[in-house]
Scaffold this motif. Structure first.
Motif, PDB file in Angstrom:
ATOM      1  N   ARG A 124     -12.515  -3.068   4.913  1.00 32.39           N
ATOM      2  CA  ARG A 124     -11.479  -3.251   5.924  1.00 32.39           C
ATOM      3  C   ARG A 124     -10.153  -2.627   5.462  1.00 32.39           C
ATOM      4  NH1 ARG A 124     -11.637  -8.478   6.340  1.00 32.39           N
ATOM      5  NH2 ARG A 124     -13.032  -8.541   8.148  1.00 32.39           N
ATOM      6  N   PHE A 125      -9.837  -2.806   4.187  1.00 28.36           N
ATOM      7  CA  PHE A 125      -8.601  -2.254   3.627  1.00 28.36           C
ATOM      8  C   PHE A 125      -8.600  -0.730   3.688  1.00 28.36           C
ATOM      9  CE2 PHE A 125      -7.122  -0.360  -0.453  1.00 28.36           C
ATOM     10  CZ  PHE A 125      -5.747  -0.408  -0.231  1.00 28.36           C
ATOM     11  N   ALA A 145       0.612  -5.552  -3.413  1.00 32.56           N
ATOM     12  CA  ALA A 145       0.359  -6.990  -3.540  1.00 32.56           C
ATOM     13  C   ALA A 145      -0.069  -7.589  -2.204  1.00 32.56           C
ATOM     14  CB  ALA A 145       1.610  -7.695  -4.062  1.00 32.56           C
ATOM     15  N   ALA A 146       0.475  -7.053  -1.109  1.00 33.54           N
ATOM     16  CA  ALA A 146       0.134  -7.586   0.218  1.00 33.54           C
ATOM     17  C   ALA A 146      -1.317  -7.300   0.587  1.00 33.54           C
ATOM     18  CB  ALA A 146       1.063  -6.994   1.268  1.00 33.54           C
ATOM     19  N   ASP A 147      -1.920  -6.296  -0.042  1.00 34.13           N
ATOM     20  CA  ASP A 147      -3.302  -5.940   0.267  1.00 34.13           C
ATOM     21  C   ASP A 147      -4.310  -6.766  -0.518  1.00 34.13           C
ATOM     22  OD1 ASP A 147      -2.504  -3.757   1.958  1.00 34.13           O
ATOM     23  OD2 ASP A 147      -2.021  -2.647   0.127  1.00 34.13           O
ATOM     24  N   ALA A 148      -3.871  -7.443  -1.563  1.00 36.43           N
ATOM     25  CA  ALA A 148      -4.767  -8.175  -2.452  1.00 36.43           C
ATOM     26  C   ALA A 148      -5.566  -9.223  -1.673  1.00 36.43           C
ATOM     27  CB  ALA A 148      -3.978  -8.849  -3.573  1.00 36.43           C
ATOM     28  N   VAL A 162      -9.880  -6.665  -2.636  1.00 35.96           N
ATOM     29  CA  VAL A 162      -8.934  -5.648  -3.109  1.00 35.96           C
ATOM     30  C   VAL A 162      -8.038  -6.241  -4.194  1.00 35.96           C
ATOM     31  CG1 VAL A 162      -6.958  -4.222  -2.427  1.00 35.96           C
ATOM     32  CG2 VAL A 162      -8.965  -4.403  -0.927  1.00 35.96           C
ATOM     33  N   ARG A 163      -7.740  -5.442  -5.216  1.00 35.95           N
ATOM     34  CA  ARG A 163      -6.882  -5.874  -6.317  1.00 35.95           C
ATOM     35  C   ARG A 163      -5.525  -5.187  -6.212  1.00 35.95           C
ATOM     36  NH1 ARG A 163     -11.100  -5.555 -11.486  1.00 35.95           N
ATOM     37  NH2 ARG A 163     -12.881  -6.553 -10.405  1.00 35.95           N
ATOM     38  N   ALA A 164      -4.471  -5.950  -6.311  1.00 32.82           N
ATOM     39  CA  ALA A 164      -3.124  -5.388  -6.232  1.00 32.82           C
ATOM     40  C   ALA A 164      -2.910  -4.372  -7.345  1.00 32.82           C
ATOM     41  CB  ALA A 164      -2.087  -6.501  -6.344  1.00 32.82           C
ATOM     42  N   GLY A 165      -2.329  -3.218  -6.997  1.00 36.53           N
ATOM     43  CA  GLY A 165      -2.022  -2.181  -7.973  1.00 36.53           C
ATOM     44  C   GLY A 165      -3.181  -1.278  -8.314  1.00 36.53           C
ATOM     45  N   ALA A 166      -4.382  -1.602  -7.845  1.00 40.43           N
ATOM     46  CA  ALA A 166      -5.551  -0.775  -8.155  1.00 40.43           C
ATOM     47  C   ALA A 166      -5.509   0.522  -7.359  1.00 40.43           C
ATOM     48  CB  ALA A 166      -6.836  -1.536  -7.857  1.00 40.43           C
ATOM     49  N   MET A 173       0.861  -1.192   0.000  1.00 43.29           N
ATOM     50  CA  MET A 173       0.000   0.000   0.000  1.00 43.29           C
ATOM     51  C   MET A 173       0.888   1.229   0.000  1.00 43.29           C
ATOM     52  SD  MET A 173      -3.076   0.682   2.611  1.00 43.29           S
ATOM     53  CE  MET A 173      -2.000   0.499   4.037  1.00 43.29           C
ATOM     54  N   ILE A 174       0.610   2.154  -0.894  1.00 41.01           N
ATOM     55  CA  ILE A 174       1.427   3.363  -1.024  1.00 41.01           C
ATOM     56  C   ILE A 174       0.615   4.539  -0.519  1.00 41.01           C
ATOM     57  CG2 ILE A 174       2.683   4.794  -2.665  1.00 41.01           C
ATOM     58  CD1 ILE A 174       2.640   2.318  -4.524  1.00 41.01           C
TER      59      ILE A 174
END
Length: 354
Positions: A51-52, A42-45, A88-92, A1-2
């Protein structure tokens, strides 16, 4: 997550959108919405979307985030998202819009309040017996919320989309004592978590019929709705919630009654009242859990017995509340003296030489 800060958080005014400086926060401005833009790693996927987002933002409750998603205030890579349970999708790139807070439905009503502490984030007060905390059927006004709306006014920055005080715990109408109320969403989130995790100190003084044996101990018994009377709570064998009350006898008057100090390890509805009644020591004046004249009343003089039986409310007072400040982290601890009516009960027992 950025994130910068909370991933490119920006403030949207009615006409313009101005990025916050790198060290800014997402407090927003009067009449403006707050936009959170968060890029998933990627860790959030695979995490639930609500929740995210709540975890990434940190100052908005998950229930509020869920409501905003369902209200169409969220998008993924520019596409609207309305399902809080979506993975959640990684990079979205996710975008959540928190509209400006609107005035709360309850009306502000000026009433005297005994404030023990106040800053921009919270209010600690000594609630009197007889004051309902929140508007409800039968008590639409004249409540603590109405009084706090008048007292805090424009200092309320918005909780759940409304300019209102954040009620993180309640005292029954006829229970007096220390309460803390949030004035901001971040304080509301943090204080709610502290109560849920029992990361605080709460002690009560209660005048009970009879004298517990042993004089100090604990009641570890699940509390739930009474199986036949839905207006009452009870110790139940099924569908109850874990409830733990620790008590110690501070003073006893013969075998007639005792002043107890009760410490809550959990916070269930009517917990102390239910647990003490379950022990066979209902609280003096309790209109719900004192079902008949207690046998212990025979241990008092007629004068004392008659006054205690006529006491018009449960003799319960939230004496102490300690917690960490939700923003500064400072340890805070507040106490409120017994109210006059309970003081008079104790003085009566002493005068009558019980």
């Amino acid at each position: 997550m950025i994130s910068t800060p909370i991933t490119a958080t920006r403030i949207l005014s009615p006409r313009t959108e101005n990025p916050l400086p790198p060290t800014g926060t997402a407090n927003g401005t009067p009449g403006a919405a707050t936009i959170f833009e968060i890029t998933a790693s990627a860790a959030d996927a695979g995490n639930r979307l609500d929740r995210f987002l709540a975890g990434a933002i940190g100052t908005v409750s998950r229930s509020r985030v869920k409501a905003l998603i369902e209200a169409g205030q969220t998008s993924r890579d520019g596409t609207p998202v309305t399902d809080p349970s979506e993975s959640v999708r990684a990079g979205a790139a996710y975008r959540l819009v928190q509209p400006a807070a609107v005035d709360a439905a309850p009306q502000a009503q000026s009433m005297p309040l005994s404030i023990l502490f106040e800053d921009r984030h919270l209010i600690v007060l000594d609630k009197p017996a007889g004051l309902v905390v929140h508007p409800a059927p039968g008590n639409q006004d004249g409540t603590l919320v109405n009084a706090l709306l008048a007292h805090a006014g424009d200092e309320l920055t918005g909780i759940g989309g409304e300019k209102r005080p954040g009620i993180v715990h309640r005292l029954d109408k006829d229970t007096s004592g220390v309460m803390v109320v949030a004035k901001s969403e971040p304080a509301h989130v943090a204080l709610s978590a502290a109560f849920a995790e029992r990361d605080l100190e709460r002690s009560y003084l209660a005048l009970a019929w009879g004298v517990p044996s042993p004089a100090a101990g604990e009641v570890d018994a699940p509390v739930g709705r009474h199986p036949t009377d839905r207006k009452r709570m009870a110790v139940v064998a099924r569908n109850g919630k874990h409830a733990l009350t620790r008590y110690a006898t501070e003073r006893a008057w013969g075998t007639g009654c005792a002043l107890l100090r009760c410490r809550l390890a959990t916070g269930r509805t009517h917990q102390i009242r239910v647990h003490m009644a379950h022990l066979g020591h209902p609280l003096v004046g309790d209109p719900v859990y004192l079902r008949r004249i207690p046998a212990a009343a025979r241990g008092l003089s007629v004068a004392s017995r008659d006054v205690l039986l006529a006491f018009p409310r449960q003799a319960l007072h939230a004496e102490t509340l300690g917690f960490r400040h939700p923003v500064t982290g400072e340890t805070l601890r507040f106490s409120a003296p017994l109210p006059p009516d309970m003081k008079e009960l104790l003085a009566l027992l002493e005068r009558n030489g019980e």
